[in-house]
Scaffold this active site. Sequence first.
Site, mmCIF file in Angstrom:
data_model
loop_
_atom_site.group_PDB
_atom_site.id
_atom_site.type_symbol
_atom_site.label_atom_id
_atom_site.label_comp_id
_atom_site.label_asym_id
_atom_site.label_seq_id
_atom_site.Cartn_x
_atom_site.Cartn_y
_atom_site.Cartn_z
ATOM 1 N N CYS A 100 47.800 -29.178 130.790
ATOM 2 C CA CYS A 100 48.111 -29.331 129.362
ATOM 3 C C CYS A 100 49.243 -28.391 128.937
ATOM 4 C CB CYS A 100 46.840 -29.051 128.557
ATOM 5 S SG CYS A 100 47.093 -28.931 126.784
ATOM 6 N N CYS A 103 48.536 -26.249 125.817
ATOM 7 C CA CYS A 103 47.579 -25.181 126.137
ATOM 8 C C CYS A 103 48.317 -23.954 126.669
ATOM 9 C CB CYS A 103 46.558 -25.647 127.173
ATOM 10 S SG CYS A 103 45.553 -27.031 126.626
#
Length: 183
Positions: A100, A103
């Site tokens: 991600c 993230c």
Amino acid sequence: MDTLLSSSSSMVVRSPLPLVRTIASPSKVYSAAARFSSTPSVIGFRRNHLQLPRPFTSSSVPKFSVRCGAGVREIKESEFQSTVLESNRPVLVEFVATWCGPCRLISPAMESIAQEYGDKLEVVKIDHDANPQLIEEYKVYGLPTLILFKDGQEVAESRREGAITKAKLKEYVDSLLETISAA
């Protein structure tokens, strides 16, 4: 000195340097040094003698990870009960994944929040791929997802999905701490 005759009848090139011949295939372009003599034969032009470009393999593709610094601790499903639900102070849980991008983007801001609010708040990360039961139980649909827990319960309206700047993250945490201290 080598001579190269082109298909054009008016072009003759003389050079002391070895010539390079490029042969194009439908999918790749291969280059090899070729020397021409009076008879235009290519010396040593065999496929298994060429240094061909190698495609990416799974071992050559860069791998990313979401690392935890001093303030943020990564926990697993087995630790969730004792670390989050049984904690005496509020716990901000960040659901992340190694693949991600957002993230990884907010990771430094989360580290900063964990250090700045260390006396008021605990910050933990949970890997999305390694903890599917928690993902299903808390219905985490987007990453990163932030959820604040207090006294074993999810704080109402504390859920936040997606990347966030450090300033907005600080505002978010301040408003949550204000909300739970007023209750």
